[in-house]
Design a protein around this motif. Structure first.
Motif, PDB file in Angstrom:
ATOM      1  N   GLN A  73       0.841  -1.010   0.095  1.00 14.43           N
ATOM      2  CA  GLN A  73      -0.063   0.075   0.079  1.00 14.43           C
ATOM      3  C   GLN A  73       0.818   1.295  -0.041  1.00 14.43           C
ATOM      4  O   GLN A  73       0.640   2.177  -0.798  1.00 14.43           O
ATOM      5  N   ALA A  74       1.675   1.363   1.013  1.00 17.97           N
ATOM      6  CA  ALA A  74       2.733   2.462   0.906  1.00 17.97           C
ATOM      7  C   ALA A  74       3.456   2.601  -0.714  1.00 17.97           C
ATOM      8  O   ALA A  74       3.783   3.871  -0.843  1.00 17.97           O
ATOM      9  N   THR A  75       3.896   1.627  -1.142  1.00 20.58           N
ATOM     10  CA  THR A  75       4.583   1.646  -2.276  1.00 20.58           C
ATOM     11  C   THR A  75       3.446   2.101  -3.448  1.00 20.58           C
ATOM     12  O   THR A  75       3.925   3.031  -4.039  1.00 20.58           O
ATOM     13  N   LEU A  76       2.389   1.663  -3.621  1.00 18.74           N
ATOM     14  CA  LEU A  76       1.602   2.322  -4.371  1.00 18.74           C
ATOM     15  C   LEU A  76       1.105   3.739  -4.422  1.00 18.74           C
ATOM     16  O   LEU A  76       1.109   4.502  -5.476  1.00 18.74           O
ATOM     17  N   VAL A  77       1.206   4.154  -2.989  1.00 21.07           N
ATOM     18  CA  VAL A  77       0.825   5.416  -2.771  1.00 21.07           C
ATOM     19  C   VAL A  77       1.789   6.325  -3.127  1.00 21.07           C
ATOM     20  O   VAL A  77       2.081   7.408  -3.773  1.00 21.07           O
TER      21      VAL A  77
END
Length: 126
Positions: free
Chosen positions: A31-35
């Protein structure tokens, strides 16, 4: 506590291992990478992007009325850039100035190439 009205079980877990409960509130690595990828894509300009107002088209320079309108537009853009700069340093605007607040430069015609907060320079596509 991550929720406003925790159940007895959640409260017990919070009191026993607060670090585990806190870590569960963080996003996953995916999720953090996608953001981060999304924010990077949204804040990066194309290298061939150009702003109007810096260089007149060749046909505009030959027509006095069109060139005069271009000069008025260029003056207005410079005025708006001054307004942006003024608002960036006005401390009463909490969304523009203060600790940890990046100055707004995204649409400034003379800002530097790169990501949001650095803008894009004037350029001409070939």
């Amino acid at each position: 506590m991550p929720v406003e009205e925790p159940t007895d079980e959640e409260l017990k877990e919070f009191y026993e291992t607060p670090e585990k409960v806190m870590l569960n509130t963080y996003p996953s690595q995916k999720q953090a990478t996608l953001v981060m990828v999304t924010l990077d894509l949204l804040s990066t300009h194309s290298p061939d992007e150009e702003y109007i107002g810096e260089y007149p088209e060749a046909s505009w320079a030959n027509e006095p009325i069109i060139y005069a309108a271009y000069e008025r537009l260029k003056g207005r853009l410079q005025y708006l850039e001054g307004v942006i700069d003024e608002r960036n340093v006005t401390l009463s605007l909490k969304n523009r100035a203060g600790a940890g607040v990046v100055k707004y430069e995204l649409l400034k015609p003379t800002s530097k190439h790169g990501v949001t907060g650095m803008g894009v320079p004037y350029s001409i596509s070939i």
